[in-house]
Design a protein around this motif. Structure first.
Motif, PDB file in Angstrom:
ATOM      1  N   TYR A 255      54.150  34.354  44.872  1.00 11.21           N
ATOM      2  CA  TYR A 255      53.785  35.378  44.085  1.00 11.21           C
ATOM      3  C   TYR A 255      52.163  35.150  43.866  1.00 11.21           C
ATOM      4  CZ  TYR A 255      58.562  36.787  42.474  1.00 11.21           C
ATOM      5  OH  TYR A 255      59.716  37.059  42.532  1.00 11.21           O
ATOM      6  N   LEU A 256      51.513  36.428  44.375  1.00  9.12           N
ATOM      7  CA  LEU A 256      50.091  36.194  44.143  1.00  9.12           C
ATOM      8  C   LEU A 256      49.485  37.351  42.979  1.00  9.12           C
ATOM      9  CD1 LEU A 256      47.324  35.421  45.310  1.00  9.12           C
ATOM     10  CD2 LEU A 256      47.182  37.320  46.585  1.00  9.12           C
ATOM     11  N   PHE A 257      48.739  36.471  42.065  1.00  8.52           N
ATOM     12  CA  PHE A 257      48.204  37.424  41.038  1.00  8.52           C
ATOM     13  C   PHE A 257      46.758  37.346  40.998  1.00  8.52           C
ATOM     14  CE2 PHE A 257      52.093  35.577  39.762  1.00  8.52           C
ATOM     15  CZ  PHE A 257      52.647  36.790  39.344  1.00  8.52           C
ATOM     16  N   ARG A 258      45.958  38.576  40.743  1.00  9.51           N
ATOM     17  CA  ARG A 258      44.647  38.454  40.933  1.00  9.51           C
ATOM     18  C   ARG A 258      43.860  38.911  39.743  1.00  9.51           C
ATOM     19  NH1 ARG A 258      40.691  38.617  44.991  1.00  9.51           N
ATOM     20  NH2 ARG A 258      38.966  40.209  44.480  1.00  9.51           N
ATOM     21  N   TRP A 259      42.876  38.285  39.261  1.00  8.70           N
ATOM     22  CA  TRP A 259      41.850  38.669  38.163  1.00  8.70           C
ATOM     23  C   TRP A 259      40.550  39.140  38.502  1.00  8.70           C
ATOM     24  CZ3 TRP A 259      45.972  35.332  37.663  1.00  8.70           C
ATOM     25  CH2 TRP A 259      46.713  35.316  36.712  1.00  8.70           C
ATOM     26  N   VAL A 260      39.950  40.275  38.149  1.00  9.23           N
ATOM     27  CA  VAL A 260      38.680  40.508  38.391  1.00  9.23           C
ATOM     28  C   VAL A 260      37.681  40.634  37.485  1.00  9.23           C
ATOM     29  CG1 VAL A 260      37.065  42.322  39.263  1.00  9.23           C
ATOM     30  CG2 VAL A 260      39.348  41.784  40.342  1.00  9.23           C
TER      31      VAL A 260
ATOM     32  N   LEU B 268      33.297  43.756  38.605  1.00  9.90           N
ATOM     33  CA  LEU B 268      32.782  43.087  39.594  1.00  9.90           C
ATOM     34  C   LEU B 268      33.553  42.327  40.561  1.00  9.90           C
ATOM     35  CD1 LEU B 268      29.844  41.809  40.666  1.00  9.90           C
ATOM     36  CD2 LEU B 268      29.817  40.116  38.921  1.00  9.90           C
ATOM     37  N   GLU B 269      34.098  42.960  41.567  1.00  7.60           N
ATOM     38  CA  GLU B 269      35.055  42.417  42.408  1.00  7.60           C
ATOM     39  C   GLU B 269      34.842  41.131  43.248  1.00  7.60           C
ATOM     40  OE1 GLU B 269      37.984  44.576  44.224  1.00  7.60           O
ATOM     41  OE2 GLU B 269      37.982  46.207  42.407  1.00  7.60           O
ATOM     42  N   THR B 270      33.580  40.952  43.262  1.00 14.39           N
ATOM     43  CA  THR B 270      33.118  39.654  43.965  1.00 14.39           C
ATOM     44  C   THR B 270      33.312  38.530  43.196  1.00 14.39           C
ATOM     45  OG1 THR B 270      30.852  40.307  43.473  1.00 14.39           O
ATOM     46  CG2 THR B 270      31.585  40.612  45.571  1.00 14.39           C
ATOM     47  N   ASP B 271      33.510  38.733  41.890  1.00 13.62           N
ATOM     48  CA  ASP B 271      33.822  37.522  40.849  1.00 13.62           C
ATOM     49  C   ASP B 271      35.294  37.581  40.296  1.00 13.62           C
ATOM     50  OD1 ASP B 271      31.253  36.827  40.776  1.00 13.62           O
ATOM     51  OD2 ASP B 271      30.847  36.911  38.939  1.00 13.62           O
ATOM     52  N   TYR B 272      36.138  36.747  41.109  1.00 18.89           N
ATOM     53  CA  TYR B 272      37.520  37.057  40.897  1.00 18.89           C
ATOM     54  C   TYR B 272      38.218  35.695  40.620  1.00 18.89           C
ATOM     55  CZ  TYR B 272      37.356  35.293  45.483  1.00 18.89           C
ATOM     56  OH  TYR B 272      37.290  34.573  46.690  1.00 18.89           O
ATOM     57  N   VAL B 273      39.451  35.610  40.135  1.00 15.08           N
ATOM     58  CA  VAL B 273      40.464  34.488  40.313  1.00 15.08           C
ATOM     59  C   VAL B 273      42.067  34.712  41.356  1.00 15.08           C
ATOM     60  CG1 VAL B 273      41.552  32.686  39.100  1.00 15.08           C
ATOM     61  CG2 VAL B 273      39.411  33.405  38.378  1.00 15.08           C
ATOM     62  N   ASN B 274      42.223  34.186  42.121  1.00 15.05           N
ATOM     63  CA  ASN B 274      43.472  34.583  42.585  1.00 15.05           C
ATOM     64  C   ASN B 274      44.237  33.204  42.154  1.00 15.05           C
ATOM     65  OD1 ASN B 274      42.804  37.010  43.677  1.00 15.05           O
ATOM     66  ND2 ASN B 274      42.092  35.842  45.688  1.00 15.05           N
ATOM     67  N   ILE B 275      45.703  33.334  41.983  1.00  9.76           N
ATOM     68  CA  ILE B 275      46.548  32.233  41.755  1.00  9.76           C
ATOM     69  C   ILE B 275      47.780  32.700  42.360  1.00  9.76           C
ATOM     70  CG2 ILE B 275      47.923  30.837  40.039  1.00  9.76           C
ATOM     71  CD1 ILE B 275      45.449  31.153  38.085  1.00  9.76           C
ATOM     72  N   SER B 276      48.439  31.697  43.126  1.00 11.99           N
ATOM     73  CA  SER B 276      49.785  32.006  43.565  1.00 11.99           C
ATOM     74  C   SER B 276      50.819  31.000  43.047  1.00 11.99           C
ATOM     75  CB  SER B 276      49.770  31.925  45.164  1.00 11.99           C
ATOM     76  OG  SER B 276      49.388  30.680  45.699  1.00 11.99           O
ATOM     77  N   ILE B 277      51.881  31.420  42.984  1.00  8.82           N
ATOM     78  CA  ILE B 277      53.029  30.563  42.398  1.00  8.82           C
ATOM     79  C   ILE B 277      54.111  30.515  43.366  1.00  8.82           C
ATOM     80  CG2 ILE B 277      54.782  30.400  40.539  1.00  8.82           C
ATOM     81  CD1 ILE B 277      51.784  30.047  39.602  1.00  8.82           C
ATOM     82  N   ASP B 278      54.544  29.394  43.792  1.00 11.84           N
ATOM     83  CA  ASP B 278      55.668  29.371  44.713  1.00 11.84           C
ATOM     84  C   ASP B 278      57.050  29.494  43.871  1.00 11.84           C
ATOM     85  OD1 ASP B 278      57.159  28.510  46.960  1.00 11.84           O
ATOM     86  OD2 ASP B 278      57.462  26.748  45.903  1.00 11.84           O
ATOM     87  N   ALA B 279      57.658  30.607  44.344  1.00 14.95           N
ATOM     88  CA  ALA B 279      59.004  30.982  43.671  1.00 14.95           C
ATOM     89  C   ALA B 279      60.093  30.460  43.750  1.00 14.95           C
ATOM     90  CB  ALA B 279      59.176  32.301  44.108  1.00 14.95           C
TER      91      ALA B 279
ATOM     92  N   ALA C 290      56.477  33.997  36.797  1.00 12.97           N
ATOM     93  CA  ALA C 290      55.374  33.593  37.631  1.00 12.97           C
ATOM     94  C   ALA C 290      54.191  33.868  37.161  1.00 12.97           C
ATOM     95  CB  ALA C 290      55.586  34.129  39.105  1.00 12.97           C
ATOM     96  N   LEU C 291      54.107  35.165  36.574  1.00 13.09           N
ATOM     97  CA  LEU C 291      52.681  35.659  36.047  1.00 13.09           C
ATOM     98  C   LEU C 291      52.427  34.768  34.709  1.00 13.09           C
ATOM     99  CD1 LEU C 291      50.533  37.409  35.338  1.00 13.09           C
ATOM    100  CD2 LEU C 291      51.676  39.154  34.293  1.00 13.09           C
ATOM    101  N   ALA C 292      53.603  34.382  33.860  1.00 13.98           N
ATOM    102  CA  ALA C 292      53.138  33.320  32.810  1.00 13.98           C
ATOM    103  C   ALA C 292      52.790  32.091  33.208  1.00 13.98           C
ATOM    104  CB  ALA C 292      54.590  33.467  31.851  1.00 13.98           C
ATOM    105  N   LEU C 293      53.548  31.622  34.269  1.00  8.49           N
ATOM    106  CA  LEU C 293      52.743  30.194  34.826  1.00  8.49           C
ATOM    107  C   LEU C 293      51.271  30.365  35.509  1.00  8.49           C
ATOM    108  CD1 LEU C 293      55.971  29.251  37.008  1.00  8.49           C
ATOM    109  CD2 LEU C 293      55.255  28.118  34.729  1.00  8.49           C
TER     110      LEU C 293
END
Length: 733
Positions: free
Chosen positions: A170-175, A183-194, A127-130
């Protein structure tokens, strides 16, 4: 803060909340918005078509709206839906949010596919690779500044249904990290349906024009910890109910920073800061009368006549006369503490014009406490002239009102600092907030909030006052404050980071944002006043991420399924987990229910369905809901503590999957695999077992089902994930 963000596993709700922000009112002054070139609706839709080419856009129906924010940003929100022929309620839908100036996709949600995908769930690494591939596709220019939050908690703390539901995303978060500082107010969250192996959602924020201060703090982390620790105080704290932890059902005595408000410390000046970046004054507490004990209303279990008299007294304390009439009776739920309570509603009518409502009031007849009241602005508007009432005058007005309306209540309250400290001059009301005192100790989760207009008149009142049992502990048994402060200072999770401060909603500051270099408390930082343990946000002992133990199932063929149960908080703690441990019936039933997307406790019957599971039993909620969902037939004994065998689980799975009607046919259902060890069972049970095996929910072994064999975690994990796929088809399609 950081962990709380990750625990929002239902990212769909976040996206819809983000999309629901209201646009500025029509006719807003042009000077209140930055001048930006906004693309047309058609251009925004075309970008969506190009960025997501795998969808049949020719049959999509679009619904769009433009969200213009006071910060000067503007976003296009686009909803796309596809109707199912003959099933208008089962539409497929997607949501997209685009920067209206640049066309950058800010967030999206794609409804999970109900069919297709791999035979089993993808692993977290797959999922992380996706997710990384999607990040590079949509935001290639930001990758160099983004850092994957690998130390974030992967799993929810162990819990039980209904607080825990099976989550297969699966939820992945980049800051964003600038010069080594997050700078935690600038982020990207991506979720993958397993289940489908597809990207399900993305959510992001980015302040490209923000000027950041130099990443060199004048205040050391040690000094920052010391300044924060100095603000610790003894308080009661109620953790959200956790069915696995009896200690969490009553308030606990802790040392914490609850009265501090925003837990930001300027890394340069060492001042405490509010959400808008304003310096907070945290010196001596304002004067307020000392309490003589816990406030109790004059009467409980009010009669209709007593309720009416109380409402009349409250309105009279505000200086209003007129006809008061009870207009409604309802029942409400405190979802924090899972408590239900009755509510009576009253309306005050004008003396001269009986059809005009001047105010309304709601109270609890069981406790005799007023919940809230509201006065019609037409009576208290104040003509819109003059500055807001100053703090001292507002506090005086509130105290006088409380003394008239609720004698004795003032002594059971502590006055809280005003946040934010700066009140824009055009705000017509001033709010005063007070926390509850119990045994002379603050309980900040219960409070009184009173709004006063420019003329010093009370226009709104709200009281949250929970029915909880507060422990009284002798002072000699409590941890000394200096020891609590030292423990907190040594172990609390404090991080140096950039923080974006949003502007006040006033003309002079509209559209202006600034960033500060701060120290922020990342986790709750509560110190148990009896044991001296540092507690996490859920009431369990705090452990640093590198100290936390992990699950060991690398050699299990069901590892991907177990991973999904673990991240959903449905497994025991790692140190207590065993792959081959048999489950009880209660555990199995709660896990099956965790595969349902919705739970409505108010629909559950109050009368017990099983003799051995009365109200108050740990399995009561699950047993009642299972009957309501058609998984169990009521009557007799449930035996919740007995081992769960494969036959019982198969019957529950068949009912949850909707196979019962087919199983009840008066013919034996033949599948590709005959089950030689169940031929003595009744026909309906044999059919259920055959359907469960044929659908892949439970396996057979060389023509045998082994109905009496105990079910283990390793066996139930794939059954639950496969059941969720079936339930999802039923729920959405």
């Amino acid at each position: 803060m950081r962990q709380t963000k990750l625990l929002l596993v239902l990212l769909l709700a976040v996206l819809w909340l983000t999309a629901g922000l209201a646009a500025p009112p029509a006719g807003a002054a042009p000077g209140e918005q930055k001048n930006v070139d906004i693309m047309s609706e058609e251009q925004a839709i075309q970008i969506v078509r190009e960025k997501f080419p795998g969808w049949d856009w020719s049959t999509a129906q679009f619904n769009t709206y433009l969200d213009q924010q006071i910060s000067g940003r503007a976003y296009w929100n686009i909803d796309a839906s596809w109707q199912k022929a003959g099933r208008p309620w089962a539409s497929q839908h997607c949501h997209f949010r685009l920067d209206a100036a640049s066309g950058q996709v800010v967030s999206f949600y794609l409804q999970p596919a109900s069919t297709g995908g791999p035979a089993g769930p993808v692993s977290r690494q797959q999922a992380l690779a996706l997710a990384e591939k999607e990040l590079k596709r949509l935001l290639p220019d930001r990758i160099s500044q983004l850092q994957l939050q690998e130390k974030e908690a992967v799993y929810l703390p162990p819990g039980r249904w209904p607080e825990r539901q099976l989550n297969t995303s699966y939820l992945f978060r980049w800051v964003r990290v600038v010069d080594g500082v997050p700078l935690e107010t600038d982020y990207v969250n991506i979720s993958i349906d397993a289940l489908s192996g597809r990207v399900q959602s993305m959510d992001s924020d980015w302040h490209s024009d923000l000027k950041l201060p130099a990443p060199v703090p004048r205040l050391s982390e040690r000094d920052a910890r010391e300044k924060m620790a100095a603000k610790l105080e003894l308080a009661y704290f109620m953790f959200y109910p956790a069915a696995t932890d009896e200690k969490n059902t009553v308030p606990r005595l802790v040392y914490n920073l609850t009265g501090l408000g925003p837990q930001f410390l300027d890394a340069g000046s060492g001042a405490f800061l509010g959400w808008q970046g304003q310096e907070l004054s945290l010196g001596e507490k304002e004067e307020w009368p000392a309490g003589s004990g816990e406030y109790r209303p004059p009467a409980r279990n009010l009669t209709p006549a007593q309720g009416l008299e109380l409402a009349q007294q409250i309105f009279a304390a505000l200086g209003y006369q007129g006809k008061v009439q009870r207009t409604g009776v309802s029942k409400e739920r405190d979802y924090d503490w899972q408590q239900d309570y009755p509510v009576w509603e009253y309306v005050l009518y004008d003396e001269q014009n009986v059809s005009e409502q001047r105010g309304d009031l709601r109270l609890r007849p069981d406790t005799g406490r007023v919940i809230n009241l509201y006065i019609n602005p037409g009576d208290t508007a104040g003509k819109g002239d003059g500055a807001a009432l100053d703090r001292t005058a507002a506090v005086t007005a509130v105290r006088q009102f409380l003394d008239r309306a609720f004698p004795g209540l003032s002594g059971s309250l502590v006055l809280l600092p005003e946040y934010p400290a700066f009140i824009p001059p055009d705000v017509p009301e001033r709010e005063v907030r007070l926390a509850r005192l119990v045994n002379g100790i603050p309980f900040y989760q219960d409070f009184v909030e009173v709004a006063v207009n420019r003329q010093g008149q009370v226009v709104r009142f709200y009281m949250r006052w929970s029915e909880l049992d507060f422990p009284s502990v002798p002072a000699e048994k409590l941890l000394a404050p200096e020891k609590a402060r030292q423990l907190w200072q040594d172990t609390a999770d404090v991080q140096l980071q950039y923080q974006v401060f949003e502007p006040f909603p006033g003309k002079e500051t509209a559209g202006e944002q600034k960033a500060g270099l701060i120290y922020a408390l990342q986790r709750s930082g509560l110190v148990d006043a009896l044991t001296g343990e540092l507690l996490d946000f859920d009431g369990r002992p705090f452990r640093k991420q590198e100290e936390a133990s992990s699950y060991d199932w690398q050699n299990s063929p069901q590892a991907a399924y177990l991973e999904l149960l673990a991240q959903s908080g449905l497994l025991p703690a790692p140190e207590q987990f065993k792959l081959d441990e048999p489950l009880t019936r209660q555990q199995g039933l709660e896990l099956v229910l965790a595969c349902y997307p919705y739970y409505y406790p108010e629909k559950t019957s109050a009368g017990a369905y099983f003799k051995d599971v009365p109200a108050g039993h740990p399995a009561f909620k699950a047993a009642q809901q299972a009957v309501e969902q058609g998984i169990l037939e009521k009557g007799g004994l449930l035996r919740p503590d007995a081992p769960l065998d494969r036959q019982k689980l198969a019957l529950w799975l068949a009912a949850a999957a909707g196979y019962q009607e087919v199983a009840e046919l008066p013919v034996q259902i033949l599948t590709g695999q005959a089950l030689g060890d169940v031929q003595e069972l009744p026909l309906k049970i044999r059919n259920c077992l055959a359907l469960v095996v044929a659908s892949g929910l439970l396996p057979a072994d060389e023509g045998k089902f082994y109905p009496d064999r105990a079910v283990t975690w390793e066996e139930i994990a794939p059954a639950l994930v496969k059941l969720l796929r079936i339930v999802r088809v039923k729920a959405y399609w």
